[in-house]
Design an enzyme around this catalytic site. Structure first.
Site, PDB file in Angstrom:
ATOM      1  CG  ASP A 326      -2.027   1.009   1.132  1.00  0.00           C
ATOM      2  OD1 ASP A 326      -2.214   1.554   0.033  1.00  0.00           O
ATOM      3  OD2 ASP A 326      -2.687   1.248   2.147  1.00  0.00           O
ATOM      4  CG  ASP A 568      -1.315   0.155   7.600  1.00  0.00           C
ATOM      5  OD1 ASP A 568      -2.087   0.214   6.625  1.00  0.00           O
ATOM      6  OD2 ASP A 568      -0.625   1.122   7.979  1.00  0.00           O
ATOM      7  CG  ASP A 572      -4.439  -3.015   3.399  1.00  0.00           C
ATOM      8  OD1 ASP A 572      -4.674  -2.757   2.207  1.00  0.00           O
ATOM      9  OD2 ASP A 572      -3.864  -2.231   4.173  1.00  0.00           O
TER      10      ASP A 572
END
Length: 824
Positions: A326, A568, A572
């Protein structure tokens, strides 16, 4: 006790007899006061705590039992008893190796268990709980039934509960497979194992511990025979050991009858030959070596503040060739900073009015993510009046906006400009693009008369664009170096983000990610085929929904890649679960850490290269060491098979094989298994190992058969045969070890020299014990001739196998072309 209840376990995992427990009726706990201390103690006494029914790691008793009571240990004990019955006590020394292997395995696995347990305790997320009218932060295991707890977006539901205050959206995909977030209002049930995708609520726990929904599912899975899937290496070793275990018994019986009945050897000689043949076929240290190496690897990861929640993920790490990351928290710093808003309609909305709206939106709210935290910090603490809220739509990564309605002020929407503005995005694109080109995130503040419905979507024509809210965060200083490492190691990096693809591409470029200019807006990927094609050609994916993240991971896997996913956030979670190896940041959403195989406790992405390197080190070294073991196993199996059909005695005794196993296999393999090795893992484990071991095994077989022929022609005694065979096999073992040690370092040179010296000292000093006799002239000449053939034979077989490999690859390449031509 219902079918889902299990014996009570202590924190160490040991079962304890359950004392009689008082029945405690469920109560409607006051949300403001929670349970009293006396009520909590009453529930703890009744066993109504939230301790898991099963320990996350094996108990110490289980580890000791699993290492002692193995199939091969049983075989070794039986073989030792057979030798004891015929008085061949000296040949029972292989039991020392077995005992040493077992003790080493127990010690290392106990050490690994304690390390992982301590790390799990450190990594355990705590829950906000109200007791005696005060808020407390408690580990989930200390909660009891009827506790009042508060859950925020990103938190995993630790026990079954019912909402008493607030509203939220729960994602139950991890327990039911339903990916769409489900609205939860007071009176609705929260299932353990699900997580909050948005919102904030207060709930009362109704079913805890073994009675919770998630524990019931886990129990049913265990009773149905479901186990955590092993990696390819462990599956290969299991299969190898299973085949050998099946072959041992019939071959042992036939071998003994051949020696005792056909060759008319004495009972003692027949038993010794049979035991030697069977010992040679058993890879007694290979499985242990693998377990110990993985245990040591888990300890090394723990020292780097990385919690490995599944030992199999270490093998997966070694094979990763695609890493999905990410933007926020990985490439950039987690902390974001909001700047002053850019007014889009200053004639209607003044700066004071915009700040009043933002102050009212963000004052007194619990931020769900890093962007919200930045906005709360920027606008939530400003002095001034706050409007009274009448309705709220929490942010969701599926539709990428949130909304708040105020009494007398209408409704304000904050979200991604493309999603909020829709078809009218062109009206503000000129204002948005400059921020995106710098890599900043931009939100749109818009006004409408009524609260939009998330299911129906926003009607852009009913919106009034008010202001842009730029939010930026800095590139992590260590990010470029980290991505350079992965590029050198052949690991492709895919950036998957919910932000605008232009902004994400610029951030990826600044971080030095190769192919950062190949980006795509995931909102344009309508079909699964579009997604799969984008996964093949693009590096940066923007405006990705949680469902698309999951599909991207699966598309990459379908293309033959081994995928690691870092994340995180709440969005996700599903992708982390489906990736071959999920890697979570401990500072992120609790649900992400719960489903990931690896948790970076310091949330430092720059430590990931060392984690990947550790996976490659352990698998490459196990693969290299396993080839040493299989040299002896291949030789023993083939020689035993030949002996069953050819009238000749088995040329080795158990004690001689023990020496061979120790100096050319056991000691070197344990040393080599723990050294640095960061090469990319390629191919199938068992095929690689057998291919590496074949030259040594075939060399042993050919030379020993040659020695047997010479001994038969010259009518030399059996002792000469066993002596020459032992010395020859030691020479071949050292030659194979020489090749394994390449490229030579000082440590490798010391290892090979030490094993060669140990071999010579063992033969000279322990010759009588080992059954090595003084050779006459004929025996010496035979030994010298075959010693001179060792290296040449080994390398000739290696060249022949390499030629066959290439020929096979060429044939595989030609077959598809030939089929295509025939079809044409």
């Amino acid at each position: 006790m219902n079918k889902f209840q299990r014996p009570h376990r202590s924190r160490s995992g040991e079962e304890k007899p359950e004392p009689p427990k008082p029945q405690v009726p469920a109560i409607e706990t006051d949300p403001a006061a929670g349970l009293t201390t006396a009520q909590v103690e009453q529930r703890l006494a009744a066993g109504l705590d939230n301790c898991a029914a099963e320990s996350p790691t094996r108990t110490e008793k289980q580890i000791i039992q699993d290492n002692i009571f193995t199939f091969f240990n049983l075989v070794f004990v039986i073989l030792a008893l057979c030798l004891a019955l015929v008085g061949s006590y000296a040949n029972m020394t292989f039991l020392g190796v077995v005992i040493a292997n077992t003790v080493i395995g127990i010690v290392q696995q106990l050490r690994s268990k304690r390390t992982v347990d301590q790390l799990t305790l450190v990594a355990a997320h705590k829950v906000h709980c109200i007791r005696d009218g005060k808020e407390q932060l408690l580990p989930s295991e200390q909660l009891v039934r009827d506790d009042i707890v508060e859950f925020s977006a990103g938190e995993q539901i630790c026990a079954d509960a019912v909402v008493v205050l607030g509203s939220a959206h729960a994602n139950e995909a991890l327990v039911t497979g339903e990916a769409e977030p489900i609205p939860k209002e007071p009176g609705d049930v929260l299932r353990s194992g699900s997580f909050l995708a948005a919102g904030h609520c207060t709930a009362r726990l109704t079913h805890v511990g073994a009675e919770s929904y998630a524990s019931q599912l886990a129990t049913e899975a265990r009773e149905g025979g479901h186990k955590v899937a092993k990696g390819e290496m462990m599956r290969s070793l299991d299969g190898l050991i299973r085949v050998i275990g099946i072959a041992l018994i019939p071959m042992g019986v036939v071998m003994f009858l051949k020696q005792f009945v056909v060759l008319d050897l004495s009972l003692r000689d027949s038993v010794e030959a049979t035991v030697a043949a069977l010992i040679g076929m058993i890879p007694e240290g290979l499985y242990l070596l693998t377990s110990v190496a993985l245990a040591v690897s888990m300890i090394r990861l723990a020292q780097r503040k990385v919690l490995a929640q599944d030992m199999n993920c270490i093998e997966t790490l070694a094979r990763v060739d695609v890493l999905c990351v990410d933007k926020t928290g990985t490439i950039t710093e987690a902390r974001m900073e909001a700047t002053d808003p850019e007014l889009l309609n200053p004639g209607t909305w003044t700066a004071d009015q915009v700040h009043s709206a933002l102050r009212s939106i963000y004052s007194g709210t619990e931020p769900d993510n890093d962007t919200a935290r930045a906005l709360v910090q920027k606008f939530g603490g400003r002095d001034g009046p706050v409007w009274r809220r009448t309705a709220t739509v929490p942010f969701n990564s599926a539709y990428k906006w949130s909304a708040v309605a105020f009494e007398g002020q209408g409704c304000f929407v904050v979200g991604a400009p493309e999603f909020v503005a829709g078809d009218r995005y062109a009206e503000i694109s000129g204002n948005v693009e400059p921020y995106l080109e710098k890599g900043s995130r931009v939100l749109l503040l818009a006004h409408c008369a009524e609260v939009p419905d998330p299911k129906a979507g926003i009607v852009p024509c009913a919106l009034e664009f008010v202001a842009l809210l730029p939010v930026a965060n800095r590139i992590r200083p260590e990010a470029p170096e980290t991505f350079r490492y992965f590029s050198k190691q052949g690991v492709a990096v895919k950036v998957i983000s919910g932000d605008n693809p232009v902004a994400v591409s610029e951030v990826a470029r600044q971080a030095g990610i190769p192919g950062a200019d190949h980006f795509v807006d995931a909102a344009t990927l309508i079909t699964d085929e579009d997604l799969a094609e984008a996964a093949r050609r693009c590096t940066v994916f923007g405006r990705v929904t949680p469902a698309q993240k999951r599909k991207l991971v699966k598309a990459l896997q379908a293309q033959g890649h081994t995928v690691a996913m870092t994340g995180d956030g709440v969005n996700d979670v599903l992708a982390l679960k489906d990736a071959d190896c999920g890697i979570a940041m401990a500072s992120g959403a609790q649900a992400a850490s719960q489903v990931a195989q690896l948790v970076l406790l310091e949330s430092d992405f720059s430590g990931l290269p060392a984690v990947v390197a550790e996976g490659r080190r352990v698998i490459n070294n196990i693969q290299r060491s396993a080839s040493l073991f299989l040299v002896k196993n291949i030789f023993s199996f083939l020689l035993t098979f030949v002996t069953l059909f050819v009238t000749m005695p088995y040329p080795l005794q158990p004690l001689q094989l023990t020496l061979l196993s120790a100096v050319t296999i056991g000691i070197p393999s344990f040393i080599l298994a723990l050294e640095p090795n960061h090469e990319v893992v390629q191919g199938k484990f068992i095929l690689n190992v057998i291919r590496a071991a074949l030259p040594g095994g075939l060399t042993d077989l050919l030379l020993v058969l040659g020695v047997q022929a010479f001994v038969y022609v010259f009518e030399l005694p059996y002792e000469t045969l066993t002596t020459v065979t032992t010395l020859l096999l030691l020479a071949v073992g050292l030659a194979v070890l020489w090749d394994v040690c390449k490229p030579f370092t000082v440590a490798h040179g010391a290892l090979w020299g030490g094993m060669a010296l140990l071999t010579i000292l063992s033969v000279v000093c322990l010759g009588d014990l080992l059954g090595v006799v003084r050779l006459d002239l004929k025996g010496i000449l035979i030994l010298v001739v075959f010693l001179l053939l060792v290296v040449q034979t080994l390398h000739t077989i290696e060249r022949a196998l390499t030629w066959l490999d290439r020929a096979g690859q060429e044939l595989c390449r030609r077959l598809p072309r030939r089929k295509t031509e025939e079809n044409t």
